[in-house]
Design a protein around this motif. Sequence first.
Motif, short mmCIF file in Angstrom:
data_model
loop_
_atom_site.label_atom_id
_atom_site.label_comp_id
_atom_site.label_asym_id
_atom_site.label_seq_id
_atom_site.Cartn_x
_atom_site.Cartn_y
_atom_site.Cartn_z
N GLU A 4 -5.80 -7.18 12.68
CA GLU A 4 -4.97 -6.75 12.00
C GLU A 4 -4.47 -7.88 10.35
O GLU A 4 -4.02 -7.40 9.69
N LEU A 5 -4.98 -8.50 10.73
CA LEU A 5 -5.09 -10.10 9.48
C LEU A 5 -5.84 -9.33 8.30
O LEU A 5 -5.65 -9.22 7.20
N ASP A 6 -6.96 -8.83 8.90
CA ASP A 6 -7.96 -8.35 7.65
C ASP A 6 -7.54 -6.65 7.47
O ASP A 6 -7.24 -7.03 5.73
N ASP A 7 -6.97 -5.66 7.71
CA ASP A 7 -5.63 -4.99 7.21
C ASP A 7 -4.53 -5.23 6.77
O ASP A 7 -4.61 -4.22 5.41
N TYR A 8 -3.62 -6.32 6.43
CA TYR A 8 -2.90 -6.55 6.36
C TYR A 8 -2.93 -7.77 4.74
O TYR A 8 -2.55 -7.31 3.72
N LEU A 9 -4.21 -8.17 4.62
CA LEU A 9 -4.84 -8.77 3.74
C LEU A 9 -5.31 -7.84 2.67
O LEU A 9 -5.17 -7.46 1.06
N ALA A 10 -6.15 -6.62 3.04
CA ALA A 10 -6.37 -5.59 2.26
C ALA A 10 -4.71 -4.69 1.40
O ALA A 10 -5.32 -4.07 0.15
N LYS A 11 -4.04 -4.94 2.27
CA LYS A 11 -3.01 -4.29 1.66
C LYS A 11 -2.57 -4.11 0.40
O LYS A 11 -1.69 -4.30 -0.76
N PHE A 12 -2.80 -6.33 0.26
CA PHE A 12 -2.55 -6.93 -0.76
C PHE A 12 -3.30 -7.07 -1.99
O PHE A 12 -2.97 -7.61 -3.12
N GLU A 13 -4.48 -6.27 -1.58
CA GLU A 13 -5.63 -6.52 -2.19
C GLU A 13 -6.34 -8.09 -2.53
O GLU A 13 -7.44 -8.35 -3.28
N ILE A 14 -6.46 -8.67 -1.11
CA ILE A 14 -6.85 -9.97 -1.36
C ILE A 14 -7.69 -10.30 -0.41
O ILE A 14 -8.40 -11.55 -0.07
N LEU A 15 -8.29 -8.71 0.50
CA LEU A 15 -9.34 -9.08 1.86
C LEU A 15 -10.36 -9.77 1.38
O LEU A 15 -11.36 -11.14 2.51
N LYS A 30 -4.18 -16.77 -10.96
CA LYS A 30 -3.01 -16.83 -10.34
C LYS A 30 -2.39 -15.50 -9.82
O LYS A 30 -1.83 -15.93 -8.96
N GLY A 31 -2.92 -14.45 -10.52
CA GLY A 31 -2.15 -14.08 -9.73
C GLY A 31 -2.95 -13.63 -8.51
O GLY A 31 -1.82 -12.68 -7.65
N ASN A 32 -3.76 -14.06 -8.08
CA ASN A 32 -4.24 -13.59 -6.35
C ASN A 32 -3.11 -14.74 -5.32
O ASN A 32 -2.95 -14.04 -4.39
N ALA A 33 -3.23 -16.08 -5.92
CA ALA A 33 -2.26 -17.02 -5.28
C ALA A 33 -1.08 -16.37 -5.21
O ALA A 33 -0.27 -16.70 -3.99
N GLN A 34 -0.03 -16.09 -6.28
CA GLN A 34 1.22 -14.79 -6.43
C GLN A 34 0.81 -14.02 -4.88
O GLN A 34 1.87 -13.49 -4.81
N LYS A 35 0.18 -13.50 -4.83
CA LYS A 35 -0.40 -12.26 -3.88
C LYS A 35 -0.44 -12.76 -2.55
O LYS A 35 0.10 -11.47 -1.66
N LEU A 36 -1.07 -13.84 -2.44
CA LEU A 36 -0.45 -14.42 -0.71
C LEU A 36 0.25 -14.62 -0.42
O LEU A 36 0.98 -14.39 0.85
N GLN A 37 1.11 -15.04 -2.17
CA GLN A 37 2.40 -15.71 -1.52
C GLN A 37 3.83 -14.79 -1.77
O GLN A 37 4.38 -14.80 -0.32
N PHE A 88 6.22 -11.01 3.12
CA PHE A 88 6.30 -9.08 3.26
C PHE A 88 6.08 -9.43 4.91
O PHE A 88 5.74 -8.63 5.72
N LEU A 89 5.69 -10.66 6.01
CA LEU A 89 5.14 -10.77 6.81
C LEU A 89 6.37 -10.06 7.90
O LEU A 89 7.78 -10.70 8.07
N GLY A 90 5.62 -9.22 8.84
CA GLY A 90 6.77 -8.43 9.86
C GLY A 90 7.83 -7.67 8.98
O GLY A 90 9.17 -7.17 9.65
N ASN A 91 8.28 -6.78 7.85
CA ASN A 91 9.07 -6.52 7.41
C ASN A 91 9.86 -6.97 7.20
O ASN A 91 11.49 -6.29 8.23
N PRO A 92 10.18 -8.63 6.67
CA PRO A 92 12.34 -8.60 6.89
C PRO A 92 13.13 -8.18 7.14
O PRO A 92 13.06 -7.27 6.13
N ASP A 93 14.57 -8.39 7.06
CA ASP A 93 15.29 -7.31 7.17
C ASP A 93 16.43 -8.37 5.71
O ASP A 93 16.74 -7.04 4.88
N LEU A 94 15.68 -9.09 4.86
CA LEU A 94 16.01 -9.61 3.86
C LEU A 94 15.30 -10.45 3.29
O LEU A 94 14.25 -11.11 3.88
N LEU A 128 -2.33 -4.31 -12.67
CA LEU A 128 -2.28 -3.81 -11.39
C LEU A 128 -1.98 -4.13 -10.12
O LEU A 128 -1.80 -3.72 -9.53
N ASN A 129 -1.64 -5.21 -10.26
CA ASN A 129 -1.96 -6.40 -9.53
C ASN A 129 0.41 -5.46 -9.09
O ASN A 129 1.32 -6.07 -7.93
#
Length: 271
Positions: free
Chosen positions: A101-112, A124-131, A136-142, A155-156
Motif C-alpha cells: 500500500e505504501l508503494d502504491d501510494y508513492l506511485a500515485k505521486f510518481e515518487i516510488l 525541489k519538485g520531488n520534495a514538494q510531491k512528497l509533502q 492527501f493521506l487518508g483523503n482528509p475532510d479538509l 508534468l508534476n
Amino acid sequence: MIELRDINKYYGKKHILKNINIRIKKGRPLAIVGHNGAGKSTIIKIILSILNVEEGEVILSEDIRTVGYLPEERGVYRNETVQTHLKYFSELSGIHLSNKELDDYLAKFEILTYKKFKLKDLSKGNAQKLQLALCFLGNPDLLILDEPFSGLDPLNRKVLSNMLKKDSSSRYTIFSSHQMEEIERYCSDILIINKGEIRYFGSISDLKELYQSQKKLKITYIDDFNKRIEKEIMIEVGLDKWLVDNGVTNVVAMSYCFPSLEEIYFDIMKG
C-alpha cells in the motif's frame, strides 16, 4: 460549512485582519489570493486554530474530522527517507499501510523510485510531491494547501491536478496561490484580500460576469508587409474609425475577448 464571523486579528498594534466574514462550502474549492503580507496565511492558520483571534469566531462543520495541511513553511525532515516520512505521518494519522500500500501510494505521486532517498537529496519538485503526498493521506475532510504549485514543473502539476480533482466534491478545499490559471482551473470560489480587508468574496464565474462589459474586440489582419498582426481594442473606440485610422484593409478574423482572472485581480487591487 466553514464560517468565519467578524474576524479581527492584531499583531501588537498592527491590525492584520479586518472584519473577515466568509462561508466556505464543501465541494466548492476556495482560492485565497492577495499580495504578500495581505493576510492569506493568517486566515489559514486561524481556520486551523494555529492562531487565536482577538475578535470574532470560527465555526467548523461537524463533518470535518481529518485535515491535510501544506504550510507555506515546509515542515519535513531533511535527513529522513521518503519511505520513513510516509510511514511516520500515516501512523500519526492512525493509518496503517502495508508495504504494498505504501508503494502504491508513492506511485500515485510518481515518487516510488525515490522511496529510499533522503529528503535533502531530492529535487525541489520531488520534495514538494512528497509533502503533498503527506497532505492527501487518508483523503482528509479538509484540505488546505499554501502555495501548492511552488516548485512543480508542468508534468508534476498534472500529478497534483489529478489528486485535486479526485473526491473534490466530498471535501472542503482551500488553497492560497499566486497562479491565476491554476486557480481558475480548480476553484469555484475566490477570496481576494488586500491589507487585511476583503476586496471580493464569491464565485469566480460571478466575478467574471461582472467584467463582461469590459470585453475587447480582437482583430487579426495582414499589414502592407504581408505580416500577420493581432490587436485588441475596446469596443467603444468604434471599429470603422479604428480601421481607417490604422489603415487596416485586409482583416482575417475578429472575435471578442474578455478580461482574464489575472487582469480582473489587478483591477480589483488597484481599487
